[in-house]
Scaffold this motif. Structure first.
Motif, PDB file in Angstrom:
ATOM      1  N   ASP A 129      17.776 -54.843 -11.566  1.00  0.00           N
ATOM      2  CA  ASP A 129      17.620 -53.332 -11.501  1.00  0.00           C
ATOM      3  C   ASP A 129      16.507 -52.856 -11.821  1.00  0.00           C
ATOM      4  O   ASP A 129      15.804 -51.884 -11.043  1.00  0.00           O
ATOM      5  CB  ASP A 129      18.784 -52.757 -12.397  1.00  0.00           C
ATOM      6  N   PHE A 130      15.630 -53.094 -12.853  1.00  0.00           N
ATOM      7  CA  PHE A 130      14.565 -52.657 -13.231  1.00  0.00           C
ATOM      8  C   PHE A 130      13.324 -53.070 -12.175  1.00  0.00           C
ATOM      9  O   PHE A 130      12.560 -52.346 -11.951  1.00  0.00           O
ATOM     10  CB  PHE A 130      14.111 -53.059 -14.789  1.00  0.00           C
ATOM     11  N   MET A 131      13.480 -54.286 -11.850  1.00  0.00           N
ATOM     12  CA  MET A 131      12.591 -54.850 -10.771  1.00  0.00           C
ATOM     13  C   MET A 131      12.821 -54.159  -9.667  1.00  0.00           C
ATOM     14  O   MET A 131      11.618 -53.823  -8.839  1.00  0.00           O
ATOM     15  CB  MET A 131      12.804 -56.386 -10.662  1.00  0.00           C
ATOM     16  N   LYS A 132      13.774 -53.536  -9.108  1.00  0.00           N
ATOM     17  CA  LYS A 132      14.075 -52.910  -8.019  1.00  0.00           C
ATOM     18  C   LYS A 132      13.473 -51.508  -8.221  1.00  0.00           C
ATOM     19  O   LYS A 132      12.770 -51.004  -7.120  1.00  0.00           O
ATOM     20  CB  LYS A 132      15.749 -52.822  -7.579  1.00  0.00           C
ATOM     21  N   LEU A 170       9.485 -57.104  -2.082  1.00  0.00           N
ATOM     22  CA  LEU A 170       9.372 -58.353  -2.974  1.00  0.00           C
ATOM     23  C   LEU A 170      10.246 -58.168  -4.264  1.00  0.00           C
ATOM     24  O   LEU A 170       9.668 -59.024  -5.066  1.00  0.00           O
ATOM     25  CB  LEU A 170       7.724 -58.081  -3.687  1.00  0.00           C
ATOM     26  N   SER A 171      11.067 -57.506  -4.456  1.00  0.00           N
ATOM     27  CA  SER A 171      11.824 -57.215  -5.378  1.00  0.00           C
ATOM     28  C   SER A 171      12.598 -58.397  -6.092  1.00  0.00           C
ATOM     29  O   SER A 171      12.740 -58.867  -7.123  1.00  0.00           O
ATOM     30  CB  SER A 171      12.627 -55.810  -5.503  1.00  0.00           C
ATOM     31  N   ALA A 172      13.065 -59.265  -4.798  1.00  0.00           N
ATOM     32  CA  ALA A 172      13.843 -60.462  -5.101  1.00  0.00           C
ATOM     33  C   ALA A 172      12.879 -61.325  -5.614  1.00  0.00           C
ATOM     34  O   ALA A 172      13.186 -62.439  -6.295  1.00  0.00           O
ATOM     35  CB  ALA A 172      14.325 -61.020  -3.845  1.00  0.00           C
ATOM     36  N   LEU A 173      11.537 -61.222  -5.591  1.00  0.00           N
ATOM     37  CA  LEU A 173      10.603 -62.401  -6.386  1.00  0.00           C
ATOM     38  C   LEU A 173      10.771 -62.376  -7.784  1.00  0.00           C
ATOM     39  O   LEU A 173      10.252 -63.405  -8.453  1.00  0.00           O
ATOM     40  CB  LEU A 173       9.230 -62.196  -5.776  1.00  0.00           C
ATOM     41  N   GLY A 174      11.111 -61.283  -8.566  1.00  0.00           N
ATOM     42  CA  GLY A 174      11.209 -61.057 -10.008  1.00  0.00           C
ATOM     43  C   GLY A 174      11.870 -62.536 -10.583  1.00  0.00           C
ATOM     44  O   GLY A 174      11.673 -62.757 -11.582  1.00  0.00           O
ATOM     45  N   GLU A 207       0.223 -60.563  -7.864  1.00  0.00           N
ATOM     46  CA  GLU A 207      -1.167 -59.843  -7.322  1.00  0.00           C
ATOM     47  C   GLU A 207      -0.658 -58.729  -6.575  1.00  0.00           C
ATOM     48  O   GLU A 207      -1.653 -57.865  -6.423  1.00  0.00           O
ATOM     49  CB  GLU A 207      -1.546 -61.152  -6.152  1.00  0.00           C
ATOM     50  N   ALA A 208       0.608 -58.588  -5.888  1.00  0.00           N
ATOM     51  CA  ALA A 208       1.022 -57.349  -5.082  1.00  0.00           C
ATOM     52  C   ALA A 208       0.817 -56.329  -6.148  1.00  0.00           C
ATOM     53  O   ALA A 208       0.425 -55.020  -5.777  1.00  0.00           O
ATOM     54  CB  ALA A 208       2.197 -57.430  -4.363  1.00  0.00           C
TER      55      ALA A 208
END
Length: 393
Positions: free
Chosen positions: A254-257, A268-272, A285-286
């Motif tokens: 949730d925090f990453m989203k 890119l949130s799923a990459l966390g 990098e992003a």
């Protein structure tokens, strides 16, 4: 208000940082702490800059609420003073190298014979045993030998000098207080004291926590920037366009989203959560690119409204003025003794019954010598005789 540790009376033989920080916590919580200081070998903390009103700010803070007795422990009469103090003070805190207190006639066994209830805490770099017990060291050395420095810092530049003393404070001071209070509880049950051997290296080694557990159980040797929490993932610091820094700890989905949405990186949130180094590098990098598109103030404003575990890296001055620090009353005014006060960091522990107000900044050398000796029954003439013989000052 007396404080939760008002029943404890501590003779503090320590200097510099580890022991004094430990006894500061005890004194803030109400313990009566009497510093036993050499009149000929000054605690170097007393001259450490910067100075306020001619007094080291560090000394004034670390030794607040404590009295000072200037006593030359190498003189026979000094031992008699200590023995008389032990009738009232039943906790000793010392920070000499192993064997020094024994040579002075003040080792644990000698003092235990006077008072079996004595709790005796020795804080040293390497402990009372082992091949390094007599070796000199400082915080940076303890962190190095404990393995902590091997996976902190950057892969291309090595470990970082942290700027604050982890082994001294988190090791010697905090573990010393924990052990001391545990010994107090044990004494309440058994009626006898004990000797606590606190090694700053031992305690620093225990701070390896997750990395140490992983190595011992699974053989995983951590390295710089190859773990989730040491720079091997997006969990890191990011520079703003104007050269300031922000911390990103958005570990949970949730925090990453929220983080990625705020920066326009929703895809890119799923990459966390990905364990793959390549995916973490792509996300990192992003994030780096997006943070560098915005000024510090803009980013602070953006994330102030989000629960994304993103916070600015503040200077000490900014931290002091931060509303959270102010709301928690982490700065207090401490009497100097001349009618004025000095701002200091407050005790961070919050008790529902409260803590006593700070009484005074760190005392001058021997400020309470006459007072303490008079409490022991010494006449004014005898005190002057001891002063003339340079036993006290």
């Amino acid at each position: 208000m007396l404080g939760p540790l008002a029943s404890l009376k501590v003779l503090d033989f320590s200097t510099l940082l580890p022991g004094p920080f430990a006894s500061l916590l005890l004194a803030d919580m109400g313990a009566e702490v009497l510093r036993i200081e050499s009149p000929t070998r000054m605690d170097l903390l007393r001259v450490l800059p910067p100075h306020d009103h001619g007094v080291s700010a560090s000394h004034a803070y670390l030794n607040r609420n404590k009295r000072s007795l200037a006593l030359d422990l190498k003189q026979p009469e000094a031992l008699e003073v200590i023995k008389q103090l032990l009738a009232d003070y039943d906790i000793v805190l010392e920070q000499f190298r192993p064997g020094v207190m024994e040579r002075l006639g003040l080792g644990y066994e000698a003092l235990k014979a006077i008072d079996p209830r004595l709790i005796y805490v020795s804080i040293t770099g390497y402990g009372q045993t082992g091949p390094y017990k007599d070796r000199a060291g400082h915080d940076i050395n303890y962190l190095a030998l404990a393995g902590l420095a091997s996976y902190t810092g950057r892969a291309d530049s090595g470990p970082l000098p942290l700027g604050m003393q982890v082994a001294d404070v988190a090791g010697g001071s905090l573990h010393g207080v924990i052990g001391l209070l545990a010994a107090v509880i044990a004494r309440q049950q058994t009626g006898v004291g004990q000797h606590l051997d606190v090694s700053m290296t031992d305690c620093a080694f225990s701070l390896n926590a997750m990395a140490g557990a992983g190595y011992l159980a699974c053989g995983v040797e951590p390295d710089r920037e190859d773990q989730m929490l040491n720079g091997g993932s997006f969990y890191d610091y990011y520079r703003s366009r104007d050269g300031r820094w922000l911390s990103v700890g958005s570990l949970e989905p949730d925090f990453m989203k929220q983080l990625c949405t705020a920066l326009g990186l929703e895809e890119l949130s799923a990459l966390g959560l990905s364990p793959q180094p390549a995916q973490q590098k792509k996300l990192k990098e992003a994030l780096k690119t997006e943070f560098e598109k915005h000024d510090f103030a803009e980013l602070c404003s953006l994330f102030a409204e989000l629960d994304a575990c993103v916070e600015p890296v503040l200077s000490l001055g900014e931290a002091v003025r931060h509303p959270q620090i102010k709301a928690r009353e982490l700065v207090t005014e401490v009497p100097r003794g001349d009618g004025s006060t000095q701002p200091q960091m407050a005790c961070p522990l919050k008790f529902s019954d409260g803590l006593p107000e700070p009484r005074h900044i760190g005392a001058s050398l021997g400020q309470h010598t006459d007072q303490v000796l008079a409490e022991l029954g010494f006449s004014a003439q005898r005190i002057e005789e001891l002063r003339a013989a340079k036993v006290v000052s």
